[in-house]
Design an enzyme around this catalytic site. Structure first.
Site, PDB file in Angstrom:
ATOM      1  N   GLN A 235       0.839  -1.513  -0.012  1.00 43.65           N
ATOM      2  CA  GLN A 235       0.208   0.086   0.214  1.00 43.65           C
ATOM      3  C   GLN A 235       0.869   1.323   0.033  1.00 43.65           C
ATOM      4  OE1 GLN A 235      -3.090  -2.327   3.066  1.00 43.65           O
ATOM      5  NE2 GLN A 235      -3.205  -0.239   2.780  1.00 43.65           N
ATOM      6  N   ARG A 382      -8.649  -1.748   8.248  1.00 44.03           N
ATOM      7  CA  ARG A 382      -9.377  -0.704   8.124  1.00 44.03           C
ATOM      8  C   ARG A 382      -9.822  -0.083   9.480  1.00 44.03           C
ATOM      9  NH1 ARG A 382     -13.964  -1.735   3.316  1.00 44.03           N
ATOM     10  NH2 ARG A 382     -14.251   0.523   2.971  1.00 44.03           N
ATOM     11  N   CYS A 383      -8.962   0.679   9.805  1.00 47.73           N
ATOM     12  CA  CYS A 383      -9.032   0.982  11.292  1.00 47.73           C
ATOM     13  C   CYS A 383      -8.511   2.597  11.478  1.00 47.73           C
ATOM     14  CB  CYS A 383      -7.999   0.120  12.134  1.00 47.73           C
ATOM     15  SG  CYS A 383      -6.258   0.305  11.455  1.00 47.73           S
ATOM     16  N   GLU A 752     -12.327   4.115   6.031  1.00 43.87           N
ATOM     17  CA  GLU A 752     -12.623   3.633   7.072  1.00 43.87           C
ATOM     18  C   GLU A 752     -13.775   3.611   8.062  1.00 43.87           C
ATOM     19  OE1 GLU A 752      -7.993   2.595   7.755  1.00 43.87           O
ATOM     20  OE2 GLU A 752      -8.541   4.772   7.574  1.00 43.87           O
TER      21      GLU A 752
HETATM   22  N1  MCN Z   1     -13.957   9.746  -1.770  1.00 44.91           N
HETATM   23  C1  MCN Z   1     -14.673  10.691  -2.450  1.00 44.91           C
HETATM   24  N2  MCN Z   1     -15.299  11.662  -1.521  1.00 44.91           N
HETATM   25  C2  MCN Z   1     -14.766  11.786  -0.260  1.00 44.91           C
HETATM   26  C3  MCN Z   1     -13.919  10.948   0.331  1.00 44.91           C
HETATM   27  C4  MCN Z   1     -13.300   9.881  -0.310  1.00 44.91           C
HETATM   28  O1  MCN Z   1     -15.128  10.387  -3.426  1.00 44.91           O
HETATM   29  N3  MCN Z   1     -15.104  12.774   0.267  1.00 44.91           N
HETATM   30  C5  MCN Z   1     -13.407   8.507  -2.585  1.00 44.91           C
HETATM   31  C6  MCN Z   1     -11.783   8.727  -2.716  1.00 44.91           C
HETATM   32  O2  MCN Z   1     -11.317   9.477  -3.598  1.00 44.91           O
HETATM   33  C7  MCN Z   1     -11.363   7.374  -3.090  1.00 44.91           C
HETATM   34  C8  MCN Z   1     -12.299   6.493  -2.032  1.00 44.91           C
HETATM   35  O3  MCN Z   1     -13.554   7.339  -1.835  1.00 44.91           O
HETATM   36  O4  MCN Z   1     -11.622   6.867  -4.201  1.00 44.91           O
HETATM   37  C9  MCN Z   1     -11.617   6.310  -0.467  1.00 44.91           C
HETATM   38  O5  MCN Z   1     -11.060   7.475  -0.306  1.00 44.91           O
HETATM   39  P1  MCN Z   1     -10.208   7.571   0.991  1.00 44.91           P
HETATM   40  O6  MCN Z   1     -11.355   7.873   2.254  1.00 44.91           O
HETATM   41  O7  MCN Z   1      -9.439   8.924   0.787  1.00 44.91           O
HETATM   42  O8  MCN Z   1      -9.287   6.387   1.699  1.00 44.91           O
HETATM   43  P2  MCN Z   1      -8.065   6.133   0.623  1.00 44.91           P
HETATM   44  O9  MCN Z   1      -8.218   6.228  -0.843  1.00 44.91           O
HETATM   45  O10 MCN Z   1      -6.837   6.574   1.160  1.00 44.91           O
HETATM   46  O11 MCN Z   1      -7.983   4.506   0.946  1.00 44.91           O
HETATM   47  C10 MCN Z   1      -7.519   3.774   2.198  1.00 44.91           C
HETATM   48  C11 MCN Z   1      -8.789   3.064   3.005  1.00 44.91           C
HETATM   49  C12 MCN Z   1      -8.337   2.315   3.916  1.00 44.91           C
HETATM   50  S1  MCN Z   1      -7.221   2.967   5.099  1.00 44.91           S
HETATM   51  C13 MCN Z   1      -8.810   0.845   3.848  1.00 44.91           C
HETATM   52  S2  MCN Z   1      -8.049   0.001   5.155  1.00 44.91           S
HETATM   53  C14 MCN Z   1      -9.360   0.434   2.893  1.00 44.91           C
HETATM   54  C15 MCN Z   1     -10.674   1.513   2.425  1.00 44.91           C
HETATM   55  O12 MCN Z   1      -9.896   2.450   2.118  1.00 44.91           O
HETATM   56  N4  MCN Z   1      -9.225  -0.474   2.130  1.00 44.91           N
HETATM   57  C16 MCN Z   1      -9.951  -0.918   1.020  1.00 44.91           C
HETATM   58  N5  MCN Z   1     -11.506   0.880   1.584  1.00 44.91           N
HETATM   59  C17 MCN Z   1     -11.097  -0.227   0.770  1.00 44.91           C
HETATM   60  N6  MCN Z   1     -11.773  -0.524  -0.456  1.00 44.91           N
HETATM   61  C18 MCN Z   1     -11.526  -1.543  -1.001  1.00 44.91           C
HETATM   62  N7  MCN Z   1     -12.218  -1.631  -2.336  1.00 44.91           N
HETATM   63  N8  MCN Z   1     -10.363  -2.055  -0.849  1.00 44.91           N
HETATM   64  C19 MCN Z   1      -9.447  -1.897   0.130  1.00 44.91           C
HETATM   65  O13 MCN Z   1      -8.297  -2.560   0.414  1.00 44.91           O
HETATM   66 CU1  CUM Z   2      -6.073   0.980   9.356  1.00 45.94          CU
HETATM   67  S1  CUM Z   2      -6.033  -0.289   7.808  1.00 45.94           S
HETATM   68 MO1  CUM Z   2      -6.135   0.970   6.203  1.00 45.94          MO
HETATM   69  O1  CUM Z   2      -5.168   2.183   7.164  1.00 45.94           O
HETATM   70  O2  CUM Z   2      -4.668   0.652   5.177  1.00 45.94           O
END
Ligand code: MCN
Ligand code: CUM
Length: 799
Positions: A235, A382-383, A752
């Site tokens: 990641q 996912r924490c 998360e």
């Molecule tokens: N998004 C959006 N509008 C927002 C916030 C987010 O459209 N206001 C969209 C983002 O642009 C992105 C998605 O939603 O396409 C998730 O965004 P974000 O919350 O920024 O999270 P990350 O992209 O950093 O993803 C990490 C997060 C984590 S830490 C875990 S653990 C997890 C999760 O995402 N693992 C996943 N969701 C998952 N979903 C899938 N399918 N697979 C994983 O491994």
């Molecule tokens: Cu805490 S699980 Mo995600 O942060 O990759």
């Protein structure tokens, strides 16, 4: 059958808020994804690992002679061979160190003992089975409380007698660190004076992300060029590259980390695992590419555990339900090595968000981490790095308090919410919440579920002896790891980069240092750039995961991508727009101050008909520039956010319980999320559905369990259950939008929130259904058997 080509149809400019289909899905649904195991390199060989059957044992001897006789087996290595390369132990992200292959003894069942390299995957597996290891079993500690006892077996002999650890003084031989925050004295004094005081012990069991694709790696050292290419299910490719360079001393420009398509990460693909190291070492030594990919059992037994938090909470309040103080002590079971990916300033992760959505004036939290004979724990699932535990703790505690006060749990929450006027809100444990409107979010959820009617129904059912419960969770998340002043990984400061290149004909390529694993970045990053630059969304390609091409970034976890890389995208695009404006003025033959960006075009102020599009500007950027201007239309922007973002939500769960069997049925689940500005509602909806389902699994189905000898009892999918469409409830979702005031587009992370927020809602609902029987708490997973026992103990008739 006609192919669905809607993904291929031109979409035009599709900026923020558009529910467009995911651009990446066209290749995934056609089987054209490129996952680690799809990669086959010329001359590639395979690696398999030998695992320990014991949870704690001395290694007397390792005999590889039979393995080496198997046709195709090329080499077997043990810790001794790694020691020669200085790689028998590696630093963990949490400041501890970890054996790569067992060094003298094993500390958990399934620990990696030797690596076998062979021409085929089968030969490698046969070779691993043929390695003879002689063990002398040692006493095992599985219970973290027992690990703290003075007579407990010492697990980490390498640390024996060390009075100081990575994060301060050590209390006992199995002690890793103790971290506290807030004023203990003030919290205790306030609790003593409080009219009402509740105490509760609760356990958040050990869990595992179990992504569809397990972890794997291909090490590819080219002996001719000295260049190491590593394909890895990670990641955080850039962080891995830097750490690899520091550990192997190979110059960083000679290392290329490629994180190909990833079939789910969920935190499982954050840490560095022994298999990765052995595949890379194997390639360096043997001079050929080496592939290693986990079996399901290896994934479930050796990688990426989360939770295992044993929490004691004390909460004070006035008689009319105003909270006064919170005090928490937590024993954290981190297994044999402290492999958590917590930034060094916060060894307990972001657990100090445990005051939640409520206006606590006094609070204190202490977390003590200990070693046990289990695989490295404290890692992510996912924490948001311990926010799941914090949120569960406070949301469960608020229900215990409501029960004590005989007050409605919704009313208790409404009474204690941080008010919109209090933002930016400084929490008692040191965070500054950016924004939120908790009351509004809860009211939307209460309205949507029909709360008042449900309470009436519940009373009627209770009178008839039927069991129905309603559970609420109004959580606050903390996501976006950055800013760099507070966060680093082994000294690497946390920010994120975006590179945007606009081509002459108006298409673009965008790259980021984040790495999606299913979250949809190829679509949402394109939408941000489409919004800011007025380019067609399907003419914007998004690339992540290759350190040779992507700008430096710290990766995707802690729902940080939108808060960090999302900000970098928007600001990078705006920087491009500044240059574009000058070119537009040149094309329009007016001064720059006469041009404005309106309706996703450059328009001459007051002359709406006179305008140029970004497509026209892009062409001019390479063909027709103002005198003296550097050609091109591209930028790399590094964004260091000023603060984290604080998404929140109000979740309400309704359950019906079968008196006879103890089976819990989730009748309804309403989830109202607030993640600020939404980039793509369909993607956010998918994130919420997935996270609620994982929360459901933790609440009702899953636990990584061990027996007293440290035998792993959840090493496959018949023992560690994954929810299918059959048991998963129907989700009812909705959103309130309170933008983040400091984020360039007002967005907060969301990935998360549903796993962080939902477990308490499920448990609160079950406990609410049983509260009149004297039940105050049940630990997850709430299995049928547990509920059945509670019912029988309470003397409830089966019929
Ligand atoms: N998004 C959006 N509008 C927002 C916030 C987010 O459209 N206001 C969209 C983002 O642009 C992105 C998605 O939603 O396409 C998730 O965004 P974000 O919350 O920024 O999270 P990350 O992209 O950093 O993803 C990490 C997060 C984590 S830490 C875990 S653990 C997890 C999760 O995402 N693992 C996943 N969701 C998952 N979903 C899938 N399918 N697979 C994983 O491994
Ligand atoms: Cu805490 S699980 Mo995600 O942060 O990759």
């Amino acid at each position: 059958m006609a192919m669905d080509t809607s993904n291929l149809e031109p979409k035009g400019i599709q900026g923020l808020g558009k529910a467009i289909k995911r651009k990446e899905d066209a290749r995934f649904i056609q089987g054209r994804g490129n996952y680690l195991d799809d990669i086959k390199l010329p001359g590639m060989i395979y690696m398999a690992l030998v695992h320990s059957p014991y949870a704690h044992a001395k290694i007397l001897n390792i005999d590889a002679s039979e393995a080496l006789k198997i046709p195709g087996v090329k080499a077997v290595i043990t810790s001794k061979d790694l020691a020669a390369a200085g790689l028998s132990w590696i630093p963990t992200l949490a400041g501890d160190k970890q054996m790569v292959l067992a060094d003298g003894k094993v500390l958990y069942q399934y620990q990696e003992v030797a690596a076998v390299y062979a021409e085929t995957r089968q030969a490698a597996a046969d070779g691993a089975a043929a390695v003879q290891v002689e063990y002398e079993p040692l006493p095992v500690v599985v219970d973290p409380y027992k690990a703290t006892a003075p007579d407990a077996p010492v697990l980490r002999e390498d640390l024996k007698g060390h009075m100081t650890g990575a994060h301060g003084p050590r209390r006992h031989d199995n002690h890793i660190w103790t971290w506290d925050v807030g004023s203990k004295d003030e919290a205790e004094k306030t609790l003593e004076k409080s009219e009402i005081r509740i105490k509760q012990h609760m356990v958040y069991p050990r869990s595992h992300p179990a992504p569809l694709e397990p972890c794997g790696c291909i090490g590819d050292m080219n002996p001719a060029t000295g260049r190491l290419t590593v394909y890895m299910t990670t990641q955080a490719p850039h962080a891995i590259r830097t750490v690899l360079s520091l550990v192997t001393k190979i110059p960083e420009n000679n290392i290329r980390v490629i994180s190909p398509d990833i079939g789910g990460g969920f935190g499982n693909k954050v840490p560095v695992y022994p298999g990765y190291v052995c595949a890379i070492v194997g390639s360096i030594v043997l001079g050929v590419p080496v592939k290693w990919i986990e079996t399901r059992t290896e994934n479930l037994t050796t990688t990426g555990f989360a939770r295992d938090f044993h929490m004691d909470v004390e909460l004070g309040a006035t008689k009319d339900g105003k909270v006064t103080a919170l005090k928490v002590y937590t024993l954290a079971d981190h297994g044999a090595f402290d492999a958590a990916a917590d930034p060094s300033k916060y060894p307990a992760g972001l657990f100090s968000i445990c005051t939640g959505s409520y206006d606590f004036q006094k609070a204190y939290a202490e977390v003590e981490a200990v070693y046990t004979n289990k695989a490295p724990g404290g890692v992510a699932y996912r924490c948001s790095f311990r926010v799941t535990e914090a949120s569960y703790l406070i949301e469960r505690s608020m229900d215990v308090l409501a029960h004590e006060l005989k007050m409605d749990p919704a009313e208790l929450r409404l009474k204690n919410f941080i008010q919109p006027s209090q933002f930016p809100y400084p929490s008692a444990l040191g965070w500054t919440y950016d924004s939120g409107d908790y009351e509004k979010t809860l009211k939307v959820a209460l309205e949507r579920i029909g709360y008042a009617e449900l309470r009436k129904e519940q009373a009627e059912k209770r009178a008839k002896g039927e069991l129905m419960g309603i559970g609420i969770s109004t959580f606050t998340e903390i996501v976006g790891a950055g800013p760099s002043k507070d966060f680093d990984i082994l000294g690497i400061k946390m920010f994120d980069g975006a590179e945007i290149r606009v081509h002459p004909s108006g298409s673009a390529i965008v790259r980021a240092g984040t790495r999606h694993q299913g979250q949809g970045h190829e679509t949402t990053w394109a939408q941000i750039v489409s919004e800011e630059l007025g380019l067609d969304v399907d003419k914007i390609i998004v690339e992540e995961g290759d350190t040779d091409t992507a700008p430096y970034g710290l990766g995707t976890y802690a729902s940080r991508s939108t808060p960090t890389a999302g900000g970098a995208m928007a600001l990078g695009a705006r920087r491009i727009r500044e240059k574009a404006k000058k070119i537009a003025a040149h094309l329009l033959e007016v001064g720059e101050s006469d041009v404005e960006w309106a309706d996703k075009k450059f328009v001459v102020k007051g002359v709406p008909g006179k305008s140029v599009t970004m497509n026209e500007v892009a062409f001019a950027a390479y063909t027709n520039l103002p005198p003296g201007m550097e050609p091109g239309l591209e930028t790399t922007y590094y964004y260091d956010p000023p603060n984290l973002t604080f998404p929140n939500g109000a979740y309400i769960c309704v359950v019906d319980i079968d008196k006879g069997t103890g089976a819990v049925k989730v009748r309804r689940f309403v989830a109202i999320d607030d993640c600020g500005t939404i980039i793509n509602p369909m993607i956010v909806e998918g994130q919420v559905h997935g996270g609620l389902t994982e929360g459901f699994a933790m609440a009702f189905m899953q636990e990584i369990a061990f027996d007293e000898q440290g035998n792993h009892l959840s090493s496959n999918f018949t023992d560690y259950l994954l929810p299918t469409a059959l048991e998963t409830p129907k989700w009812e979702t909705g959103y309130t939008v309170t933008p983040s005031p400091h984020h360039p587009i007002g967005a907060k992370g969301v990935g998360e929130s549903p796993t962080v927020g939902s477990p308490a809602a499920y448990v609160n609902a079950v406990v609410d259904a049983l509260a009149h029987l004297g039940v105050r708490h049940i630990d997850m997973p709430i299995t049928r058997e547990k509920v059945w026992k509670v019912l029988r103990q309470a003397g409830v008739d089966s019929f």
